[in-house]
Design a protein around this motif. Structure first.
Motif, mmCIF file in Angstrom:
data_model
loop_
_atom_site.group_PDB
_atom_site.id
_atom_site.type_symbol
_atom_site.label_atom_id
_atom_site.label_comp_id
_atom_site.label_asym_id
_atom_site.label_seq_id
_atom_site.Cartn_x
_atom_site.Cartn_y
_atom_site.Cartn_z
ATOM 1 N N SER A 289 0.914 -7.968 4.244
ATOM 2 C CA SER A 289 -0.154 -6.969 4.093
ATOM 3 C C SER A 289 -0.368 -6.536 2.648
ATOM 4 O O SER A 289 -1.371 -5.878 2.342
ATOM 5 C CB SER A 289 0.174 -5.733 4.934
ATOM 6 O OG SER A 289 1.229 -4.982 4.348
ATOM 7 N N TYR A 290 0.511 -6.868 1.734
ATOM 8 C CA TYR A 290 0.406 -6.355 0.365
ATOM 9 C C TYR A 290 -0.934 -6.667 -0.306
ATOM 10 O O TYR A 290 -1.499 -5.796 -0.992
ATOM 11 C CB TYR A 290 1.534 -6.914 -0.512
ATOM 12 C CG TYR A 290 2.945 -6.567 -0.076
ATOM 13 C CD1 TYR A 290 3.197 -5.639 0.927
ATOM 14 C CD2 TYR A 290 4.045 -7.195 -0.673
ATOM 15 C CE1 TYR A 290 4.490 -5.336 1.326
ATOM 16 C CE2 TYR A 290 5.338 -6.889 -0.286
ATOM 17 C CZ TYR A 290 5.566 -5.970 0.715
ATOM 18 O OH TYR A 290 6.850 -5.684 1.098
ATOM 19 N N PRO A 291 -1.478 -7.886 -0.141
ATOM 20 C CA PRO A 291 -2.750 -8.175 -0.825
ATOM 21 C C PRO A 291 -3.925 -7.315 -0.350
ATOM 22 O O PRO A 291 -4.923 -7.195 -1.070
ATOM 23 C CB PRO A 291 -2.997 -9.655 -0.476
ATOM 24 C CG PRO A 291 -1.631 -10.217 -0.207
ATOM 25 C CD PRO A 291 -0.911 -9.099 0.479
ATOM 26 N N LEU A 292 -3.818 -6.701 0.834
ATOM 27 C CA LEU A 292 -4.936 -5.930 1.363
ATOM 28 C C LEU A 292 -5.264 -4.699 0.518
ATOM 29 O O LEU A 292 -6.384 -4.194 0.553
ATOM 30 C CB LEU A 292 -4.631 -5.474 2.792
ATOM 31 C CG LEU A 292 -4.477 -6.584 3.835
ATOM 32 C CD1 LEU A 292 -4.078 -5.976 5.173
ATOM 33 C CD2 LEU A 292 -5.767 -7.384 3.979
ATOM 34 N N PHE A 293 -4.294 -4.205 -0.231
ATOM 35 C CA PHE A 293 -4.524 -2.995 -1.017
ATOM 36 C C PHE A 293 -5.386 -3.256 -2.244
ATOM 37 O O PHE A 293 -5.998 -2.327 -2.777
ATOM 38 C CB PHE A 293 -3.183 -2.389 -1.445
ATOM 39 C CG PHE A 293 -2.342 -1.936 -0.287
ATOM 40 C CD1 PHE A 293 -2.648 -0.768 0.398
ATOM 41 C CD2 PHE A 293 -1.258 -2.677 0.132
ATOM 42 C CE1 PHE A 293 -1.885 -0.351 1.473
ATOM 43 C CE2 PHE A 293 -0.481 -2.269 1.196
ATOM 44 C CZ PHE A 293 -0.800 -1.105 1.877
ATOM 45 N N GLY A 294 -5.429 -4.497 -2.700
ATOM 46 C CA GLY A 294 -6.236 -4.832 -3.865
ATOM 47 C C GLY A 294 -5.834 -4.023 -5.081
ATOM 48 O O GLY A 294 -4.667 -3.636 -5.239
ATOM 49 N N GLU A 298 -1.579 -0.345 -6.888
ATOM 50 C CA GLU A 298 -0.727 0.239 -7.916
ATOM 51 C C GLU A 298 -0.908 1.749 -8.032
ATOM 52 O O GLU A 298 -0.138 2.411 -8.729
ATOM 53 C CB GLU A 298 -1.000 -0.430 -9.266
ATOM 54 C CG GLU A 298 -0.606 -1.907 -9.290
ATOM 55 C CD GLU A 298 -0.731 -2.534 -10.664
ATOM 56 O OE1 GLU A 298 0.060 -3.433 -10.973
ATOM 57 O OE2 GLU A 298 -1.617 -2.101 -11.438
ATOM 58 N N LYS A 299 -1.906 2.318 -7.329
ATOM 59 C CA LYS A 299 -2.171 3.756 -7.414
ATOM 60 C C LYS A 299 -1.638 4.523 -6.203
ATOM 61 O O LYS A 299 -1.660 5.750 -6.183
ATOM 62 C CB LYS A 299 -3.681 3.996 -7.526
ATOM 63 C CG LYS A 299 -4.335 3.286 -8.709
ATOM 64 C CD LYS A 299 -5.854 3.472 -8.698
ATOM 65 C CE LYS A 299 -6.514 2.696 -9.816
ATOM 66 N NZ LYS A 299 -8.002 2.865 -9.796
ATOM 67 N N GLY A 397 1.207 -5.210 -9.454
ATOM 68 C CA GLY A 397 0.462 -6.456 -9.346
ATOM 69 C C GLY A 397 -0.491 -6.428 -8.166
ATOM 70 O O GLY A 397 -0.355 -5.619 -7.257
ATOM 71 N N ASN A 398 -1.452 -7.342 -8.167
ATOM 72 C CA ASN A 398 -2.469 -7.401 -7.119
ATOM 73 C C ASN A 398 -2.400 -8.700 -6.353
ATOM 74 O O ASN A 398 -1.873 -9.704 -6.847
ATOM 75 C CB ASN A 398 -3.876 -7.243 -7.712
ATOM 76 C CG ASN A 398 -4.064 -5.905 -8.389
ATOM 77 O OD1 ASN A 398 -3.557 -4.901 -7.920
ATOM 78 N ND2 ASN A 398 -4.803 -5.894 -9.497
ATOM 79 N N GLY A 399 -2.974 -8.695 -5.158
ATOM 80 C CA GLY A 399 -3.054 -9.913 -4.364
ATOM 81 C C GLY A 399 -1.700 -10.495 -4.069
ATOM 82 O O GLY A 399 -0.730 -9.793 -3.783
ATOM 83 N N ALA A 400 -1.609 -11.813 -4.171
ATOM 84 C CA ALA A 400 -0.361 -12.506 -3.878
ATOM 85 C C ALA A 400 0.741 -12.145 -4.861
ATOM 86 O O ALA A 400 1.920 -12.364 -4.588
ATOM 87 C CB ALA A 400 -0.593 -14.019 -3.883
ATOM 88 N N ALA A 401 0.359 -11.587 -5.999
ATOM 89 C CA ALA A 401 1.347 -11.229 -7.019
ATOM 90 C C ALA A 401 1.938 -9.846 -6.800
ATOM 91 O O ALA A 401 2.832 -9.427 -7.540
ATOM 92 C CB ALA A 401 0.709 -11.302 -8.409
ATOM 93 N N ALA A 402 1.464 -9.100 -5.808
ATOM 94 C CA ALA A 402 1.954 -7.746 -5.578
ATOM 95 C C ALA A 402 3.420 -7.758 -5.166
ATOM 96 O O ALA A 402 3.820 -8.484 -4.254
ATOM 97 C CB ALA A 402 1.111 -7.064 -4.502
ATOM 98 N N LYS A 403 4.213 -6.939 -5.842
ATOM 99 C CA LYS A 403 5.642 -6.878 -5.572
ATOM 100 C C LYS A 403 6.077 -5.417 -5.436
ATOM 101 O O LYS A 403 5.693 -4.570 -6.238
ATOM 102 C CB LYS A 403 6.443 -7.532 -6.708
ATOM 103 C CG LYS A 403 6.113 -9.002 -6.949
ATOM 104 C CD LYS A 403 6.523 -9.872 -5.771
ATOM 105 C CE LYS A 403 6.216 -11.348 -6.053
ATOM 106 N NZ LYS A 403 6.510 -12.198 -4.864
#
Length: 424
Positions: A289-294, A298-299, A397-403
């Motif tokens: 689900s991480y990429p859904l935040f766009g 980070e906010k 990070g965003n999308g697939a890079a979100a950690k």
């Protein structure tokens, strides 16, 4: 104590209601509230080995897993099963047996349907199973728990987050967190709730309304003013609701959302610059689900039950190694399965390899404190709440890079729910 040899997280559990009071679809983000073989275990249904000498025919301990192998919560069910197999190997030191009695695991798929779960539970009990576990969805747990009590079998609920599972009856325990622990973690972002304004942004559904009620019960009782912005579940243009949330000017905006419009919601909140006006909190769900935040990711201030690598404990390392070796990846509900196996093995140890006397199993678990995946974990004797750490988390990070990374670990005491009188 065989089942916990290491010393001492959630990464803040999935949002209140995730796998909780209203369930959740597609593993998307919401506030309120997993099937590979772990190293050292045999296939489900034949878990473990026989007696150490290989020739003894000691009776097995039958454990039934009723969980969401399919259905809207199948991703959670997969994580749970992977964790359970890893936990069974860990707690039995790779033998799959207790005092020479192998633990036989039979899986039943409830597909998230309480009626199917009740049927499966009755079938397993009829075949001699004295221990049941699983319950990915809260609706399932709340139906299986009474069946367990009626038949005097031990029931260890899984990711189901509904607070009503705690104190349901003396035979029902839980291996995951509950919604109250989610909300207490969310409240930690604003400190003292007295005099604060909290707005819940949710869909006008049973799931959303349950979250509003839970926030009012927890933060409202502590002096906060709680209101809500509710959107029709069918709404696709979410800008008006993001605007309403901004206009409310709350100290804390608590977002409880599920479904296909999650990405659109976070886009609308970001475009309306809601993050500049208030602290926005929601639950961090499974990794997919991480990429859904766009760009909004980070906010957001995330509460979290668990994410892979969050805890940094020896037990977590053991779990992760076993799950990885079996081809899986540790995720939000993997610890729930692992913990369930720890609880079951400890209870069976108290019975010296037998599950026939349920009173012995219950007594062994009540008040038990052990080293779990997330750290020191305790089964509260009075109502069987599972006291455990929770986490404040941020995404980078965003999308697939979100950690994700842990900003703060809250102790079990900081997020402990109030004691619930045992119902039965």
């Amino acid at each position: 104590m065989r089942s916990s040899t290491a010393s001492t997280r959630t990464a803040s559990g999935a949002p209140a209601g995730a796998a909780g009071a209203g369930g959740r679809t597609r593993g998307l983000v919401a506030l309120a509230a997993c099937a590979l073989l772990a190293a050292g275990c045999a296939e489900a249904g034949t878990a473990g080995t026989g007696a150490a000498d290989g020739g003894s025919a000691q009776s097995p301990v039958k454990v039934g897993l009723v969980y969401s192998k399919t259905g809207p919560l199948a991703a959670y069910g997969k994580q749970y099963l992977e964790g359970f197999k890893a936990g069974l190997s860990y707690a039995t030191k790779g033998s799959g047996a207790v005092d020479g009695h192998r633990i036989e695991v039979e899986e039943q798929d409830d597909a998230g349907d309480p009626a199917k779960a009740v049927s499966a539970a009755k079938d397993l009990i009829g075949k001699g199973h004295k221990i049941l576990a699983g319950s990915t969805a809260s609706g399932v747990a709340l139906q299986v728990g009474p069946i367990a009590a009626q038949n005097k079998v031990l029931f260890v609920s899984g990711p189901a987050a509904a607070d009503k599972v705690t104190g349901l009856n003396k035979y029902t325990f839980r291996s995951g967190r509950q919604s109250y622990q989610d909300i207490r973690t969310a409240a930690s972002f604003i400190g003292d709730a007295k005099g604060r304004k909290v707005t819940v942004l949710a869909q006008d559904s049973a799931f959303g309304q349950a979250n509003v009620a839970a926030v009012k019960a927890v933060l409202g009782s502590q002096g906060a003013t709680v209101d809500a912005v509710l959107a029709p579940p069918s709404a696709t243009d979410l800008t008006p609701f993001a605007t309403q949330a901004k206009t409310a000017k709350p100290d804390l905006l608590f977002v409880a959302w599920a479904g296909d419009t999650s990405a659109a919601l976070w886009t609308a909140l970001n475009q309306q610059d809601v993050f500049a006006e208030t602290k926005v909190v929601t639950g961090l769900d499974l990794a997919a689900s991480y990429p859904l935040f766009g760009p909004a990711g980070e906010k957001i201030s995330f509460l979290n039950h668990y994410f892979g690598g969050a805890a940094g404990t020896p037990v977590e390392k053991a779990m992760d190694e076993a799950v990885t070796a079996a081809g899986g990846t540790s995720d939000i509900f993997t610890p729930d399965g692992f913990t369930a196996a720890q609880l079951i093995v400890h209870a069976v140890e108290a019975g010296h390899g037998s599950a026939d006397d349920t009173a012995v199993l219950v007594k062994a678990l009540e008040g038990w404190s052990f080293d779990g995946v997330k750290g020191r974990t305790t089964v509260r004797a009075e109502d069987h709440a599972l006291l455990q750490p929770m986490f404040q988390v941020k995404l980078t990070g965003n999308g697939a890079a979100a950690k994700p990374s842990v900003e703060r670990a809250l102790t079990a005491d900081e997020v402990a729910p109030p004691v619930t009188p045992m119902a039965g």
